[in-house]
Design a protein around this motif. Structure first.
Motif, short mmCIF file in Angstrom:
data_model
loop_
_atom_site.label_atom_id
_atom_site.label_comp_id
_atom_site.label_asym_id
_atom_site.label_seq_id
_atom_site.Cartn_x
_atom_site.Cartn_y
_atom_site.Cartn_z
N LEU A 21 0.83 -1.21 0.00
CA LEU A 21 0.00 0.00 0.00
C LEU A 21 0.86 1.26 0.00
O LEU A 21 0.54 2.24 -0.67
N ARG A 22 1.95 1.24 0.74
CA ARG A 22 2.87 2.39 0.73
C ARG A 22 3.43 2.62 -0.67
O ARG A 22 3.54 3.76 -1.13
N ALA A 23 3.79 1.54 -1.35
CA ALA A 23 4.32 1.66 -2.71
C ALA A 23 3.27 2.23 -3.66
O ALA A 23 3.59 3.06 -4.52
N GLN A 24 2.02 1.80 -3.51
CA GLN A 24 0.96 2.30 -4.38
C GLN A 24 0.66 3.78 -4.11
O GLN A 24 0.28 4.52 -5.02
N ALA A 25 0.82 4.21 -2.88
CA ALA A 25 0.52 5.60 -2.50
C ALA A 25 1.66 6.56 -2.79
O ALA A 25 1.48 7.78 -2.69
N HIS A 26 2.81 6.03 -3.16
CA HIS A 26 4.00 6.86 -3.32
C HIS A 26 3.78 8.06 -4.25
O HIS A 26 4.15 9.18 -3.92
N LYS A 65 -14.51 5.16 -2.31
CA LYS A 65 -14.35 5.18 -3.77
C LYS A 65 -12.93 4.85 -4.19
O LYS A 65 -12.72 4.25 -5.23
N HIS A 66 -11.95 5.26 -3.40
CA HIS A 66 -10.54 5.12 -3.80
C HIS A 66 -9.79 4.03 -3.05
O HIS A 66 -8.75 3.58 -3.53
N GLU A 67 -10.22 3.66 -1.86
CA GLU A 67 -9.58 2.68 -0.98
C GLU A 67 -8.27 3.17 -0.36
O GLU A 67 -7.94 2.80 0.74
N LEU A 68 -7.53 3.99 -1.05
CA LEU A 68 -6.23 4.44 -0.58
C LEU A 68 -6.12 5.92 -0.90
O LEU A 68 -6.36 6.34 -2.03
N LEU A 69 -5.76 6.72 0.10
CA LEU A 69 -5.58 8.15 -0.14
C LEU A 69 -4.64 8.75 0.88
O LEU A 69 -4.32 8.14 1.89
N LYS A 70 -4.21 9.97 0.57
CA LYS A 70 -3.30 10.69 1.44
C LYS A 70 -4.00 11.90 2.04
O LYS A 70 -4.86 12.51 1.40
N GLN A 105 -7.67 2.57 8.35
CA GLN A 105 -6.38 2.27 8.95
C GLN A 105 -5.32 3.22 8.39
O GLN A 105 -5.32 3.51 7.20
N VAL A 106 -4.46 3.69 9.27
CA VAL A 106 -3.35 4.53 8.84
C VAL A 106 -2.20 3.60 8.49
O VAL A 106 -1.69 2.88 9.33
N VAL A 107 -1.82 3.61 7.22
CA VAL A 107 -0.78 2.72 6.72
C VAL A 107 0.60 3.31 6.99
O VAL A 107 1.54 2.60 7.32
N GLN A 108 0.71 4.63 6.87
CA GLN A 108 2.02 5.27 6.99
C GLN A 108 1.87 6.72 7.41
O GLN A 108 0.89 7.38 7.07
N LYS A 109 2.87 7.20 8.12
CA LYS A 109 2.97 8.61 8.49
C LYS A 109 4.36 9.08 8.07
O LYS A 109 5.36 8.55 8.53
N ILE A 110 4.37 10.03 7.15
CA ILE A 110 5.64 10.63 6.74
C ILE A 110 5.53 12.12 7.00
O ILE A 110 4.80 12.82 6.30
N GLY A 111 6.25 12.59 7.98
CA GLY A 111 6.17 14.01 8.33
C GLY A 111 4.75 14.38 8.70
O GLY A 111 4.19 13.89 9.66
N ARG A 112 4.15 15.24 7.88
CA ARG A 112 2.79 15.70 8.13
C ARG A 112 1.80 15.13 7.12
O ARG A 112 0.74 15.70 6.89
#
Length: 103
Positions: free
Chosen positions: A11-16, A43-48, A73-80
């Motif tokens: 999921l992180r790779a897809q959200a990159h 609608k998107h399943e994955l977003l930032k 679910q929060v998959v990743q936190k990078i900075g803000r």
């Protein structure tokens, strides 16, 4: 459903390359904002989500609020920036969840 390491990595790779669809600003978090995020993630399943500099909400507070008040679910936190995931309730919108289930 708790995600495993391989699933989160996928999921992180897809959200990159994604751009944040939502922002948390000085108004902070409220039910209306969360409902909009829930509709979009269905609608998107994955977003930032981007937490703006003028926001009174810290990253950890936002993560806790999102996870306790929804199934997201929060998959990743990078900075803000937070990467959010939730399996879509509509089969035609399941772009990522079918791949996540295989891992």
């Amino acid at each position: 459903m708790n995600l495993k390491g391989k699933q989160k990595r996928y999921l992180r790779a897809q959200a990159h390359d994604m751009r944040p669809l939502f922002q948390i600003g000085k108004d902070g978090l409220d039910e209306n904002w969360l409902n909009q995020v829930i509709d979009a993630i269905d609608k998107h399943e994955l977003l930032k989500v981007n937490i703006l500099q003028n926001s009174l909400v810290e990253e950890d507070e936002a993560i806790e609020y999102i996870q306790t008040h929804s199934q997201i679910q929060v998959v990743q936190k990078i900075g803000r920036v937070l990467v959010l995931y939730k399996r879509s309730s509509k089969p035609q919108n399941r772009k990522y969840s079918s791949e996540v289930a295989k891992l």
